[in-house]
Structure formats: C-alpha cells, structure tokens
Enzyme design. Sequence first.
Site, PDB file in Angstrom:
ATOM      1  N   GLY A 243       0.846  -1.196   0.000  1.00  0.00           N
ATOM      2  CA  GLY A 243       0.000   0.000   0.000  1.00  0.00           C
ATOM      3  C   GLY A 243       0.876   1.239   0.000  1.00  0.00           C
ATOM      4  N   ARG A 244       0.316   2.335   0.503  1.00  0.00           N
ATOM      5  CA  ARG A 244       1.036   3.624   0.440  1.00  0.00           C
ATOM      6  C   ARG A 244       2.424   3.558   1.069  1.00  0.00           C
ATOM      7  NH1 ARG A 244      -3.871   4.705   2.200  1.00  0.00           N
ATOM      8  NH2 ARG A 244      -5.263   6.002   0.982  1.00  0.00           N
ATOM      9  N   ILE A 245       2.479   3.000   2.289  1.00  0.00           N
ATOM     10  CA  ILE A 245       3.768   3.037   3.006  1.00  0.00           C
ATOM     11  C   ILE A 245       4.755   2.057   2.366  1.00  0.00           C
ATOM     12  CG2 ILE A 245       4.910   2.711   5.238  1.00  0.00           C
ATOM     13  CD1 ILE A 245       2.240   3.600   6.565  1.00  0.00           C
TER      14      ILE A 245
ATOM     15  N   THR B 155       7.517  -1.792  11.192  1.00  0.00           N
ATOM     16  CA  THR B 155       7.023  -0.480  11.637  1.00  0.00           C
ATOM     17  C   THR B 155       5.499  -0.440  11.530  1.00  0.00           C
ATOM     18  OG1 THR B 155       7.338   0.409   9.404  1.00  0.00           O
ATOM     19  CG2 THR B 155       9.109   0.817  10.983  1.00  0.00           C
ATOM     20  N   ALA B 156       4.873  -1.626  11.379  1.00  0.00           N
ATOM     21  CA  ALA B 156       3.420  -1.646  11.146  1.00  0.00           C
ATOM     22  C   ALA B 156       2.674  -1.939  12.449  1.00  0.00           C
ATOM     23  CB  ALA B 156       3.092  -2.644  10.052  1.00  0.00           C
ATOM     24  N   ARG B 157       2.547  -3.203  12.804  1.00  0.00           N
ATOM     25  CA  ARG B 157       1.893  -3.587  14.049  1.00  0.00           C
ATOM     26  C   ARG B 157       2.601  -4.809  14.621  1.00  0.00           C
ATOM     27  NH1 ARG B 157       0.117   0.724  14.315  1.00  0.00           N
ATOM     28  NH2 ARG B 157      -2.046   1.406  14.550  1.00  0.00           N
TER      29      ARG B 157
ATOM     30  N   GLU C  12       2.770  -3.328  24.113  1.00  0.00           N
ATOM     31  CA  GLU C  12       3.468  -2.039  24.184  1.00  0.00           C
ATOM     32  C   GLU C  12       3.025  -1.302  25.441  1.00  0.00           C
ATOM     33  OE1 GLU C  12       2.740   0.010  20.491  1.00  0.00           O
ATOM     34  OE2 GLU C  12       3.856  -1.471  19.329  1.00  0.00           O
TER      35      GLU C  12
ATOM     36  N   HIS D 250       7.469   2.728  19.271  1.00  0.00           N
ATOM     37  CA  HIS D 250       6.340   3.055  18.378  1.00  0.00           C
ATOM     38  C   HIS D 250       6.360   4.552  18.018  1.00  0.00           C
ATOM     39  CE1 HIS D 250       2.054   1.590  17.195  1.00  0.00           C
ATOM     40  NE2 HIS D 250       2.462   2.539  16.374  1.00  0.00           N
ATOM     41  N   ILE D 251       7.424   4.935  17.316  1.00  0.00           N
ATOM     42  CA  ILE D 251       7.596   6.358  16.975  1.00  0.00           C
ATOM     43  C   ILE D 251       7.461   6.614  15.471  1.00  0.00           C
ATOM     44  CG2 ILE D 251       8.984   6.991  18.991  1.00  0.00           C
ATOM     45  CD1 ILE D 251      11.496   6.714  17.103  1.00  0.00           C
TER      46      ILE D 251
END
Length: 322
Positions: A154-156, A233-235, A264, A283-284
Amino acid sequence: MSKPKVYIIIHIEDDLEAKIRAACDAEYIDYGMPRNEFLAAIHDAEGILLSPRVRADKAFFDAAPKLKVISTSSVGYDPFDIPEATAHGVVVCHTPGVLTDAVANLTMALIFSVTLRLFDNEAYVRSGGWARREPAPPLGHDIQGKTLGVIGYGRIGQEVTRRMQALGMKTLWYDIFDTPHPAAPKSERRSLDDLLAESDFVTLHTNLDSNSRHLIGGAELAKMKPTAYLINTARGGLVDQVALAKALQDGVIAGAGLDVLEAEPPALDDPIYTLPNVVCFPHIGTATEETRRLMRELAVENLLAVLAGKMPPAPVNPEVLR
Ligand code: DGY
C-alpha cells in the site's frame, strides 16, 4: 438545535478544539478510568475523537447508542471491530496518507540502524570504549545491491520501495491484493514464501487483522536467510514475538529492527531488552510534530464531516453513509 455530543480522548491543540466546539458540545474524557465507568461515560456520545489505545468492540458500540462516528488519529484501526461499528451504524475514520513519509523514513532508519550497527557504535563511543581503544563492534553491511522484500504494498510499502530503490536496492513485494496502484513503483511480485527466501531485508507494511495476525511466525522466519533482517514499523501483532525472539537467539535470522511490539510497552522481563541483534523503538513511526499535527487535523476533519452528514475524507467503512 442542540449541538452533537463529542468526547475527545486524545490531546489536541487549542485551535482544533475550538473548531470542534464551534459545531459540537465537546468534552475531554480520560481513557485511564475503569472500563465500565468509561462505557457509562460515553452513553450520550455522537462522536468520539480517539486513538488506537481505545478498544472499540461490541460492548463499546452498545454503550453509545447515539454514536455516529469514531475518528482515530492513526492510520491503524486494529483495536476497532469494524463489522460491529458498521452493524451499529457508526462510521470509523482514520488518517492514511499524511503519515506515509514519516513511517517510510523510520523504516529506512531501522534498516540503516541494524545493517550499519549504528547503536552498537554509538554505545561504543558513549561508553568510552573508543577512547580506551577497545575492539570496535563488528563491521556492518552495505544495502546497495541487496534485496528488500516489502510485505503489504500500500502507500507506506510503496514509499519505502521508492526510497530504497533510490539507494540501489532490488525490491520485491507481496500483498493479498494482486494489482498495486498504477502509480506504485515498479517492483517484482513474489509469493510470501519466495519473498521470505530471497530477501536480505523483509519489511512489514500491512494492516493487522484476524488474517494477518502472526503472519510471520517460526515457520516463516525459518524460510528467511540466516543473514536477513526483519523490519516492523506496522503492528507488533503481525509477528509472533516469542518465535521471533527464539529465531534471533538461535541465529535463524541475523537481526530485527522493530518500532512495534505485540505488547506495548513490553514487560520488563521481555527478551527484547537483552537480545543484542535487535534495535527497538517505542512506536515512533509517526512521532514528528508535523506529522502528528496533520493526523490530528485530518481526524478532526473526519469527525466533523460525519457529524455534518457529509462523507469524511478518510472513512474505513463508508458503506454506513451510502
Ligand atoms: C498509526 O497511525 O497507526 C500509528 O501506528 C500510530 O498508532
């Protein structure tokens, strides 16, 4: 005519709050209270501005029968039960697009961190190891010419592909969707298994849902090269973290760069703290002033649009309004 009741569960700037107050009867509410008190407090809500910290399940939607919209300041909406929202006539909105660059940048940062051993070297300097002329950390590795496997195109995922192609990486992608957006960078499609086997870096950019939970477990890690790195960097829930810790301990893969974890923050006895081949951030992915501001603006825009009876810019379940 009375203004719609809105609860705000995230911190927003004064100008955004004023925008909401101009159209709504708005009240801040603290999500830290016991769940039953929270559910009682939202009984008259027509709109709620929130974050993925809030769990929106059947009990949540049952508790707020007048609810029309929940608007999250995040692209991820995994803690919200979308079929329940739709069944209750609630539009769920999120903030895609405005955070794509920020997350793609952090993905790059993690790739560089693990492959160039940036934090080992920083610690070597800071701890005085360099001054004492102790042996330096092992050498890193180049990324040019290496293969990046992007899971979730997708976009990322596309933006990460664009950036890493510009740095000389060969790129592959896998998605449950066959055809990427026409503007997506040219990249080779692979099955999940082939992508895992061929990639030097595997990076995750897919939604978390019941189909993608633990998409990467022990069996998938075993398909990766022993020299490969996993970047997430997703979930956190996309990866079976117990299996990942074992794979990192046993040298099944070379290392991991993680911005997200299953729990988290992680418990203090989580192996993540002691594994030498992990770089972990709290989670930044979207944590820049500019990006967070854009996310809050879009979240407010989404909220107010639905309450005004209009299609919002970024609905997850637009069918509720059709
Ligand atoms: C997002 O937008 O989903 C980020 O992960 C922050 O929750």
